[in-house]
Design an enzyme around this catalytic site. Structure first.
Site, PDB file in Angstrom:
ATOM      1  N   TYR A  87       0.815  -1.224   0.000  1.00 60.77           N
ATOM      2  CA  TYR A  87       0.000   0.000   0.000  1.00 60.77           C
ATOM      3  C   TYR A  87       0.843   1.266   0.000  1.00 60.77           C
ATOM      4  O   TYR A  87       0.305   2.364  -0.082  1.00 60.77           O
ATOM      5  CB  TYR A  87      -0.915   0.031   1.230  1.00 60.77           C
ATOM      6  CG  TYR A  87      -2.041  -0.947   1.118  1.00 60.77           C
ATOM      7  CD1 TYR A  87      -1.790  -2.301   1.244  1.00 60.77           C
ATOM      8  CD2 TYR A  87      -3.336  -0.530   0.857  1.00 60.77           C
ATOM      9  CE1 TYR A  87      -2.793  -3.221   1.114  1.00 60.77           C
ATOM     10  CE2 TYR A  87      -4.354  -1.452   0.724  1.00 60.77           C
ATOM     11  CZ  TYR A  87      -4.080  -2.786   0.859  1.00 60.77           C
ATOM     12  OH  TYR A  87      -5.080  -3.697   0.723  1.00 60.77           O
ATOM     13  N   ASP A 127      -6.121  -6.434   5.238  1.00 62.76           N
ATOM     14  CA  ASP A 127      -7.218  -6.023   4.364  1.00 62.76           C
ATOM     15  C   ASP A 127      -8.129  -7.220   4.081  1.00 62.76           C
ATOM     16  O   ASP A 127      -9.350  -7.167   4.265  1.00 62.76           O
ATOM     17  CB  ASP A 127      -6.619  -5.479   3.057  1.00 62.76           C
ATOM     18  CG  ASP A 127      -7.611  -4.661   2.251  1.00 62.76           C
ATOM     19  OD1 ASP A 127      -8.772  -4.556   2.677  1.00 62.76           O
ATOM     20  OD2 ASP A 127      -7.229  -4.136   1.200  1.00 62.76           O
ATOM     21  N   ASP A 181      -2.856 -17.763   5.206  1.00 62.02           N
ATOM     22  CA  ASP A 181      -3.854 -18.612   4.536  1.00 62.02           C
ATOM     23  C   ASP A 181      -4.494 -19.600   5.513  1.00 62.02           C
ATOM     24  O   ASP A 181      -5.708 -19.831   5.482  1.00 62.02           O
ATOM     25  CB  ASP A 181      -3.239 -19.337   3.325  1.00 62.02           C
ATOM     26  CG  ASP A 181      -1.841 -19.862   3.595  1.00 62.02           C
ATOM     27  OD1 ASP A 181      -0.947 -19.045   3.850  1.00 62.02           O
ATOM     28  OD2 ASP A 181      -1.653 -21.075   3.577  1.00 62.02           O
ATOM     29  N   LYS A 213       2.826 -14.038   6.157  1.00 65.53           N
ATOM     30  CA  LYS A 213       3.147 -15.015   5.101  1.00 65.53           C
ATOM     31  C   LYS A 213       4.654 -15.227   5.087  1.00 65.53           C
ATOM     32  O   LYS A 213       5.301 -15.192   4.030  1.00 65.53           O
ATOM     33  CB  LYS A 213       2.675 -14.493   3.735  1.00 65.53           C
ATOM     34  CG  LYS A 213       1.223 -14.732   3.430  1.00 65.53           C
ATOM     35  CD  LYS A 213       0.857 -16.204   3.256  1.00 65.53           C
ATOM     36  CE  LYS A 213       1.424 -16.792   1.995  1.00 65.53           C
ATOM     37  NZ  LYS A 213       1.088 -18.236   1.878  1.00 65.53           N
TER      38      LYS A 213
END
Ligand code: NAD
Length: 399
Positions: free
Chosen positions: A148, A288, A264, A215
């Site tokens: 972002y 997000d 995930d 992640k």
């Protein structure tokens, strides 16, 4: 009492007068419907506690463009900066304008590094899962960095070509010549201040755990580093009140347990065992996705609140998390819940907890009695569908 500005102590604590001046952006589209509704409830709630808010209208979005020819007037940013705390409805994103998004611009300009998204269920709200009552999480999403930050080069441009060549020459990286490029900066400073805010929140609100969502299995030096720095912070600054899973074998005693999970798997586990999660600290893009996925479990975007906060300067801009829903604008039809609950977060940020609690109780009572706007009515058997303004009046009646 005359209206006065909120001021901030050196340690970030707010001095809130009895009648603070608070700038608000009504918002585009359904802003005309949900803002008056939310304001009516907030005004009634604070009045019960002998307070008042002096609302200061400021412009942004389509309304600003139409009236003053710019999407985000300088005075609006200055006003939010000077008055410390503000609130906003949804804004039209200018297409092809100088801004990627007005919301992102405002967050960056005021360095509002936490996106706070509490996710809980209210009795009576239709949900796609069997046990929405087990969802009670507070997401701390990093709000400035990550993809972002806006460092992108378009495919085919000189800049993209030069960077591809440089990366090949310097690191031997083979990137296809027809690629667009984006940078993902994740810093020690940005990560630690985000996790620090989450830990402070967990400790001060009696929460059981903080989960670092990342992640790191793939993106070692950004997402993986976020996790590493998070645990480092726990040891360096919070050892008396928090402990990592590895340092206590999952048995934290009275301390807040800090654990981590891959993004995930997290999205699976919040569905299969939501009660194992409490406060969440995560990077921008993960946050997000996670915020919206979780919001869906407890009733969707019509009711999910958000706050953008800098806990060091005290600045906060609270906002509806949905967009302008232009097809419903001006129909007195949509749900003001998201903006209203964002107002509740704002009251909590001001330290007006009792008024905040009153709004939540009254909202819960209203929905619990089946008095809801169209979005919930169509999913709830036997509900009474009311207009936006009638929903607000029903909440005020139950305060
Ligand atoms: P949207 O959130 O405006 O609407 C999607 C759908 O969600 C609507 O058609 C409606 O069915 C439902 N919805 C949204 N808010 C609701 C409410 N309060 N009550 C009941 N139902 C509601 O998303 P969009 O259509 O993708 O975007 C429209 C505009 O809003 C675009 O200009 C977009 O850039 C902007 N936007 C702004 C924000 C923001 O300001 N925070 C966020 C998202 C989108």
């Amino acid at each position: 009492m005359p209206p006065a500005r909120i001021t901030v102590e050196a340690d970030g604590r707010l001095n809130v007068p009895d009648v603070p001046i608070i700038p608000f952006i009504r918002g585009d589209g359904i802003g005309v419907d949900i803002w008056p509704a939310a304001q009516a409830v907030l005004d009634a709630a604070v009045a019960k506690h002998a307070k008042r808010i002096e609302w200061l209208p400021v412009l942004a979005g389509q309304q600003a463009f139409d009236e003053v020819g710019t999407w985000l007037p300088e005075q609006t940013v200055t006003s939010f900066r000077d008055h410390v705390v503000g609130i906003k409805g949804p804004l039209t994103t200018p297409i092809g304008g100088g801004f990627r998004s007005l919301n992102v611009a405002l967050r960056q300009l005021l360095d509002l590094y936490v996106c706070l998204r509490p996710v809980r269920w209210f009795r009576g709200v239709p949900s796609p899962v069997k046990r929405p009552d087990k969802v009670d999480m507070v997401i701390f999403r990093e709000n400035i960095e990550d993809v972002y930050a806006g460092f992108e080069l378009e495919e085919g441009t000189d800049g993209a070509k030069r960077l591809i060549e440089f990366l090949h020459g310097e690191y031997g990286w083979d990137i296809r010549a027809d690629s667009g490029l984006g940078l993902k900066p994740v810093s020690v400073t940005g990560s630690k201040r985000l996790v620090r805010a989450a830990l402070h929140y967990a400790v001060s609100h009696g929460r059981r755990s903080v989960t670092l969502v990342h992640k790191g299995n793939i993106q070692k030096f950004t997402e993986g580093a976020f996790q590493k720095w998070g645990y480092e912070l726990v040891r360096d600054e919070f050892a008396d009140v928090a402990v990592s899973w590895d340092d206590c074998g999952g048995k934290p005693g009275e301390r807040v347990l800090v654990k981590d999970t891959i993004a995930d798997i997290f999205l699976q586990q919040v569905l299969t065992r939501p009660d194992e999660f409490d406060v969440i600290a995560t990077t921008n893009l993960n946050g997000d996705y996670a915020s919206d996925a979780l919001a869906a479990q407890v009733g969707g975007i019509g009711i999910a609140p958000g706050g953008n906060i800098n806990y060091v300067t005290g600045h906060g801009v609270f906002e509806a998390t949905h967009g302008t829903a232009p097809k419903y604008a001006g129909q007195d039809k949509v749900n003001p819940g998201s903006l209203l609950l964002s107002g509740v977060l704002m009251l909590e940020h001001l330290g007006w907890q009792a008024a905040a609690d009153d709004v939540v109780r009254a909202l819960e009572a209203t929905i619990g009695e089946g008095i809801v706007t169209y979005d919930f009515a169509r999913l709830t058997e036997g509900a009474t569908e009311v207009k936006t303004s009638e929903f607000a009046s029903a909440i005020v009646d139950r305060l």
